[in-house]
Design an enzyme around this catalytic site. Structure first.
Site, short mmCIF file in Angstrom:
data_model
loop_
_atom_site.label_atom_id
_atom_site.label_comp_id
_atom_site.label_asym_id
_atom_site.label_seq_id
_atom_site.Cartn_x
_atom_site.Cartn_y
_atom_site.Cartn_z
N GLY A 20 40.44 -32.77 -27.33
CA GLY A 20 41.72 -33.23 -26.80
C GLY A 20 41.65 -33.55 -25.32
O GLY A 20 42.19 -34.56 -24.85
N ARG A 24 36.88 -32.15 -21.11
CA ARG A 24 36.00 -31.48 -22.06
C ARG A 24 35.07 -32.50 -22.70
O ARG A 24 33.91 -32.20 -23.00
CB ARG A 24 36.79 -30.73 -23.12
CG ARG A 24 35.94 -29.77 -23.96
CD ARG A 24 36.79 -28.96 -24.92
NE ARG A 24 37.67 -28.07 -24.17
CZ ARG A 24 38.78 -27.54 -24.67
NH1 ARG A 24 39.16 -27.83 -25.90
NH2 ARG A 24 39.51 -26.72 -23.95
N ARG A 43 43.95 -44.99 -18.73
CA ARG A 43 44.93 -43.92 -18.61
C ARG A 43 44.29 -42.54 -18.44
O ARG A 43 44.88 -41.52 -18.79
CB ARG A 43 45.86 -43.91 -19.83
CG ARG A 43 46.65 -45.19 -20.02
CD ARG A 43 47.73 -45.04 -21.04
NE ARG A 43 48.49 -46.29 -21.21
CZ ARG A 43 49.67 -46.36 -21.80
NH1 ARG A 43 50.24 -45.26 -22.27
NH2 ARG A 43 50.28 -47.51 -21.92
N ARG A 87 36.93 -33.44 -34.86
CA ARG A 87 37.70 -32.84 -33.77
C ARG A 87 36.99 -31.59 -33.30
O ARG A 87 36.58 -30.74 -34.10
CB ARG A 87 39.11 -32.49 -34.23
CG ARG A 87 39.85 -31.58 -33.27
CD ARG A 87 41.34 -31.59 -33.44
NE ARG A 87 41.97 -30.38 -32.92
CZ ARG A 87 42.03 -30.02 -31.64
NH1 ARG A 87 41.48 -30.80 -30.72
NH2 ARG A 87 42.63 -28.90 -31.28
N SER A 90 40.34 -26.31 -29.29
CA SER A 90 40.71 -24.90 -29.28
C SER A 90 41.85 -24.66 -30.26
O SER A 90 42.53 -25.59 -30.69
CB SER A 90 41.13 -24.47 -27.87
OG SER A 90 42.22 -25.26 -27.42
N ASP A 204 42.81 -18.19 -28.02
CA ASP A 204 43.82 -17.16 -27.82
C ASP A 204 44.24 -16.61 -29.17
O ASP A 204 43.91 -17.19 -30.21
CB ASP A 204 45.02 -17.71 -27.05
CG ASP A 204 45.63 -18.91 -27.74
OD1 ASP A 204 46.61 -18.73 -28.47
OD2 ASP A 204 45.13 -20.03 -27.55
N ARG A 217 37.68 -22.06 -21.34
CA ARG A 217 38.09 -22.99 -22.39
C ARG A 217 37.31 -24.29 -22.28
O ARG A 217 37.02 -24.93 -23.28
CB ARG A 217 39.59 -23.29 -22.27
CG ARG A 217 40.48 -22.12 -22.68
CD ARG A 217 41.94 -22.45 -22.44
NE ARG A 217 42.79 -21.31 -22.77
CZ ARG A 217 43.77 -21.34 -23.67
NH1 ARG A 217 44.00 -22.46 -24.34
NH2 ARG A 217 44.50 -20.28 -23.90
#
Length: 235
Positions: A20, A24, A43, A87, A90, A204, A217
């Site tokens: 996402g 990352r 963007r 995908r 997290s 989490d 993360r």
């Protein structure tokens, strides 16, 4: 190029990993790929193409939530010929047997709604992973000794959830974790006859309140990237 992706024709590989977070994507590309080229920054959504063990791979950010992912996946499939989409992201754990930093392989993805909901109308479509990717990912995780869970997840269309009653039912029915993108990914892959899988690292825990620091993360998710690449290109 498309409205949201500035890559030229031929700059996107048939295998695409989808974190996402665009940063990352940058970290994963620089860590795992060779001969890396930045192919998109429209963007601020970064995409990179390179090679992993001689196999051509694109790692491209998908943004947060199913509407954002739907834009990028539609364009990656329809305009750039992506065939395998994984995908890497997290999730929040929803079972006591699942711990922070464990990996979840999403066999199915339940949801209240997706951008594709209008197509199905009254039908409750059941989005699921591609079996060849899922089985290869599970095999890789077992070989590497990564604590991994295979089962159903929940793709939420909100981050700040105010439905504790719904969460209780997810826990009751064995949902392993919650994230925000996989259900729409699986639907789009099915529609366009592509392969899809979600490999998720638990960041989490909804039951215990435990959570990884933000820096962890971004850089502490190496296992899931390795699993995803080995699933896409099994030896």
């Amino acid at each position: 190029m498309t409205i949201h992706i500035g890559a030229e024709k031929g700059e996107i590989a048939e295998t695409v990993l989808l974190p996402g977070d665009p940063y990352r994507a940058k970290w994963a590309a620089e860590t795992f790929l060779t001969d890396v080229k930045l192919v998109n920054q429209v963007r601020g959504m970064l995409g990179f193409t390179g090679f992993w063990k001689g196999n051509r791979v694109t790692i491209h950010g998908s943004g947060m939530g199913m509407p954002s992912l739907s834009i990028y996946v539609n364009e990656l499939i329809r305009d750039y010929g992506a065939k395998t989409l994984i995908r890497i992201g997290s999730c929040g754990a929803m079972q006591t047997s699942v711990a922070v930093q464990d990996v979840i392989l999403a066999m199915t993805a339940s949801t209240l709604s997706t951008p594709s909901s209008g197509i199905f109308r009254e039908l409750n479509y059941a989005p699921c992973a591609d079996w060849s990717l899922l089985s290869a990912a599970a095999k890789t995780a077992a070989e590497k000794g990564v604590k991994t869970h295979v089962g159903g997840i929940y793709s939420s269309d909100v981050f700040y959830d105010e439905r504790p009653d719904l969460n209780e039912q997810m826990v009751r029915h064995g949902i392993l974790g919650v994230e925000m993108e996989a259900a729409e990914l699986y639907i789009l892959a099915a529609r366009h006859k592509c392969r899809a899988l979600a490999v998720l690292t638990v960041s989490d825990h909804l039951l215990t309140g435990e959570a990884l620091a933000s820096a962890d993360r971004e850089t502490g998710f190496g296992d899931m990237v390795d699993i995803a690449l080995n699933a896409a290109f099994p030896s």
